[in-house]
Design a protein around this motif. Structure first.
Motif, PDB file in Angstrom:
ATOM      1  N   LEU A   1       0.827  -1.201   0.000  1.00 41.88           N
ATOM      2  CA  LEU A   1       0.000   0.000   0.000  1.00 41.88           C
ATOM      3  C   LEU A   1       0.866   1.257   0.000  1.00 41.88           C
ATOM      4  N   ILE A   2       1.953   1.251   0.722  1.00 43.00           N
ATOM      5  CA  ILE A   2       2.857   2.405   0.784  1.00 43.00           C
ATOM      6  C   ILE A   2       3.448   2.691  -0.599  1.00 43.00           C
ATOM      7  N   GLU A   3       3.874   1.643  -1.305  1.00 46.82           N
ATOM      8  CA  GLU A   3       4.455   1.826  -2.649  1.00 46.82           C
ATOM      9  C   GLU A   3       3.415   2.427  -3.602  1.00 46.82           C
ATOM     10  N   LEU A   4       2.192   1.943  -3.529  1.00 45.76           N
ATOM     11  CA  LEU A   4       1.137   2.484  -4.378  1.00 45.76           C
ATOM     12  C   LEU A   4       0.848   3.955  -4.049  1.00 45.76           C
ATOM     13  N   LEU A   5       0.831   4.289  -2.774  1.00 45.78           N
ATOM     14  CA  LEU A   5       0.593   5.674  -2.375  1.00 45.78           C
ATOM     15  C   LEU A   5       1.709   6.596  -2.860  1.00 45.78           C
ATOM     16  N   VAL A   6       2.945   6.127  -2.790  1.00 43.03           N
ATOM     17  CA  VAL A   6       4.076   6.929  -3.262  1.00 43.03           C
ATOM     18  C   VAL A   6       3.933   7.208  -4.761  1.00 43.03           C
ATOM     19  N   VAL A   7       3.569   6.195  -5.532  1.00 43.57           N
ATOM     20  CA  VAL A   7       3.391   6.371  -6.970  1.00 43.57           C
ATOM     21  C   VAL A   7       2.248   7.352  -7.246  1.00 43.57           C
ATOM     22  N   LEU A   8       1.160   7.251  -6.510  1.00 45.20           N
ATOM     23  CA  LEU A   8       0.031   8.158  -6.699  1.00 45.20           C
ATOM     24  C   LEU A   8       0.412   9.605  -6.360  1.00 45.20           C
ATOM     25  N   VAL A   9       1.204   9.794  -5.311  1.00 43.50           N
ATOM     26  CA  VAL A   9       1.649  11.141  -4.953  1.00 43.50           C
ATOM     27  C   VAL A   9       2.529  11.719  -6.055  1.00 43.50           C
ATOM     28  N   ILE A  10       3.439  10.922  -6.601  1.00 40.59           N
ATOM     29  CA  ILE A  10       4.313  11.381  -7.685  1.00 40.59           C
ATOM     30  C   ILE A  10       3.482  11.749  -8.908  1.00 40.59           C
ATOM     31  N   LEU A  11       2.518  10.908  -9.263  1.00 48.00           N
ATOM     32  CA  LEU A  11       1.654  11.210 -10.409  1.00 48.00           C
ATOM     33  C   LEU A  11       0.836  12.482 -10.167  1.00 48.00           C
ATOM     34  N   GLY A  12       0.381  12.667  -8.952  1.00 48.97           N
ATOM     35  CA  GLY A  12      -0.369  13.877  -8.618  1.00 48.97           C
ATOM     36  C   GLY A  12       0.483  15.126  -8.751  1.00 48.97           C
ATOM     37  N   LEU A  13       1.737  15.040  -8.296  1.00 48.05           N
ATOM     38  CA  LEU A  13       2.643  16.182  -8.430  1.00 48.05           C
ATOM     39  C   LEU A  13       2.921  16.502  -9.894  1.00 48.05           C
ATOM     40  N   LEU A  14       3.139  15.471 -10.694  1.00 52.13           N
ATOM     41  CA  LEU A  14       3.373  15.687 -12.131  1.00 52.13           C
ATOM     42  C   LEU A  14       2.151  16.318 -12.805  1.00 52.13           C
ATOM     43  N   ALA A  15       0.969  15.832 -12.476  1.00 50.34           N
ATOM     44  CA  ALA A  15      -0.250  16.382 -13.063  1.00 50.34           C
ATOM     45  C   ALA A  15      -0.422  17.846 -12.653  1.00 50.34           C
ATOM     46  N   GLY A  16      -0.064  18.171 -11.428  1.00 46.43           N
ATOM     47  CA  GLY A  16      -0.166  19.546 -10.954  1.00 46.43           C
ATOM     48  C   GLY A  16       0.786  20.479 -11.662  1.00 46.43           C
ATOM     49  N   LEU A  17       1.927  19.975 -12.062  1.00 46.40           N
ATOM     50  CA  LEU A  17       2.903  20.804 -12.761  1.00 46.40           C
ATOM     51  C   LEU A  17       2.621  20.904 -14.258  1.00 46.40           C
ATOM     52  N   VAL A  18       2.245  19.812 -14.880  1.00 45.78           N
ATOM     53  CA  VAL A  18       2.080  19.757 -16.330  1.00 45.78           C
ATOM     54  C   VAL A  18       0.667  20.161 -16.749  1.00 45.78           C
ATOM     55  N   GLY A  19      -0.342  19.839 -15.976  1.00 41.64           N
ATOM     56  CA  GLY A  19      -1.734  20.084 -16.338  1.00 41.64           C
ATOM     57  C   GLY A  19      -2.042  21.521 -16.732  1.00 41.64           C
ATOM     58  N   PRO A  20      -1.674  22.518 -15.909  1.00 37.72           N
ATOM     59  CA  PRO A  20      -1.970  23.906 -16.282  1.00 37.72           C
ATOM     60  C   PRO A  20      -1.297  24.330 -17.589  1.00 37.72           C
ATOM     61  N   GLN A  21      -0.102  23.825 -17.853  1.00 32.96           N
ATOM     62  CA  GLN A  21       0.585  24.162 -19.102  1.00 32.96           C
ATOM     63  C   GLN A  21      -0.198  23.628 -20.301  1.00 32.96           C
ATOM     64  N   VAL A  22      -0.673  22.406 -20.193  1.00 32.86           N
ATOM     65  CA  VAL A  22      -1.427  21.799 -21.294  1.00 32.86           C
ATOM     66  C   VAL A  22      -2.719  22.575 -21.522  1.00 32.86           C
ATOM     67  N   LEU A  23      -3.413  22.955 -20.464  1.00 32.61           N
ATOM     68  CA  LEU A  23      -4.658  23.706 -20.603  1.00 32.61           C
ATOM     69  C   LEU A  23      -4.424  25.070 -21.242  1.00 32.61           C
ATOM     70  N   ARG A  24      -3.304  25.699 -20.922  1.00 26.12           N
ATOM     71  CA  ARG A  24      -2.996  27.001 -21.503  1.00 26.12           C
ATOM     72  C   ARG A  24      -2.799  26.869 -23.013  1.00 26.12           C
ATOM     73  N   TYR A  25      -2.091  25.816 -23.437  1.00 31.71           N
ATOM     74  CA  TYR A  25      -1.868  25.610 -24.863  1.00 31.71           C
ATOM     75  C   TYR A  25      -3.170  25.267 -25.581  1.00 31.71           C
ATOM     76  N   THR A  26      -4.043  24.538 -24.929  1.00 27.64           N
ATOM     77  CA  THR A  26      -5.329  24.203 -25.538  1.00 27.64           C
ATOM     78  C   THR A  26      -6.149  25.460 -25.775  1.00 27.64           C
ATOM     79  N   GLY A  27      -6.174  26.358 -24.804  1.00 23.58           N
ATOM     80  CA  GLY A  27      -6.924  27.603 -24.942  1.00 23.58           C
ATOM     81  C   GLY A  27      -6.371  28.472 -26.053  1.00 23.58           C
ATOM     82  N   SER A  28      -5.057  28.602 -26.141  1.00 27.06           N
ATOM     83  CA  SER A  28      -4.481  29.437 -27.195  1.00 27.06           C
ATOM     84  C   SER A  28      -4.669  28.796 -28.564  1.00 27.06           C
ATOM     85  N   ALA A  29      -4.713  27.477 -28.623  1.00 30.28           N
ATOM     86  CA  ALA A  29      -4.943  26.797 -29.904  1.00 30.28           C
ATOM     87  C   ALA A  29      -6.336  27.125 -30.426  1.00 30.28           C
TER      88      ALA A  29
END
Length: 144
Positions: free
Chosen positions: A17-45
């Motif tokens: 369970l700990i290993e799965l939680l660590v992976v989920l936290v890492i994925l959440g951090l990546l989504a938080g960093l990359v997600g807004p950038q992708v949305l900005r490009y979608t809007g300008s497109a």
């Protein structure tokens, strides 16, 4: 043989369970960093697409003007680029490659007015919010 199968399944190890939680936290951090950038490009497109569509419609309006001697009236609208208005014998359309009037990238109709207040004609999209004015994705995209 049954003993070997039991031993094999007991030796197989899954994720804790700990290993799965660590992976989920890492994925959440990546989504938080990359997600807004992708949305900005979608809007300008979408804004860039609206600008290109307005240019294409403007080219069609200019072709119409060359053949007919005037731009379509506000009542005739952009539909005059793909369908002959009543009483026009010189019409040699359609004046657009695709034989339909596109909607803006947000699914709304383009606004057309002739004679225009800003130029010979006014052709514009009200942006994402479909209201006058706005900033960012909600900004109006205009032909003038």
């Amino acid at each position: 043989m049954q003993h070997k199968q039991l031993t094999r399944t007991n030796n197989q190890r899954g994720f804790t369970l700990i290993e799965l939680l660590v992976v989920l936290v890492i994925l959440g951090l990546l989504a938080g960093l990359v997600g807004p950038q992708v949305l900005r490009y979608t809007g300008s497109a979408k804004s860039d697409t609206a600008k290109l569509q307005i240019e294409e419609l403007g080219a069609g309006l200019d072709l119409y003007h060359l053949e007919i001697g005037r731009y379509p009236t506000t009542d005739e609208g952009l539909k005059a680029l793909v369908e002959r208005p009543t009483g026009l014998n010189k019409w040699n359309g359609p004046y657009l490659k695709k034989r339909n009037i596109p909607t803006d990238p947000w699914g709304n109709d383009y606004h057309y007015k002739y004679p225009g207040e800003q130029g010979l004609y006014d052709l514009y999209s009200l942006g994402n919010d479909n209201m006058d004015g706005g900033e960012g994705n909600d900004a109006d995209i205009v032909s003038w």
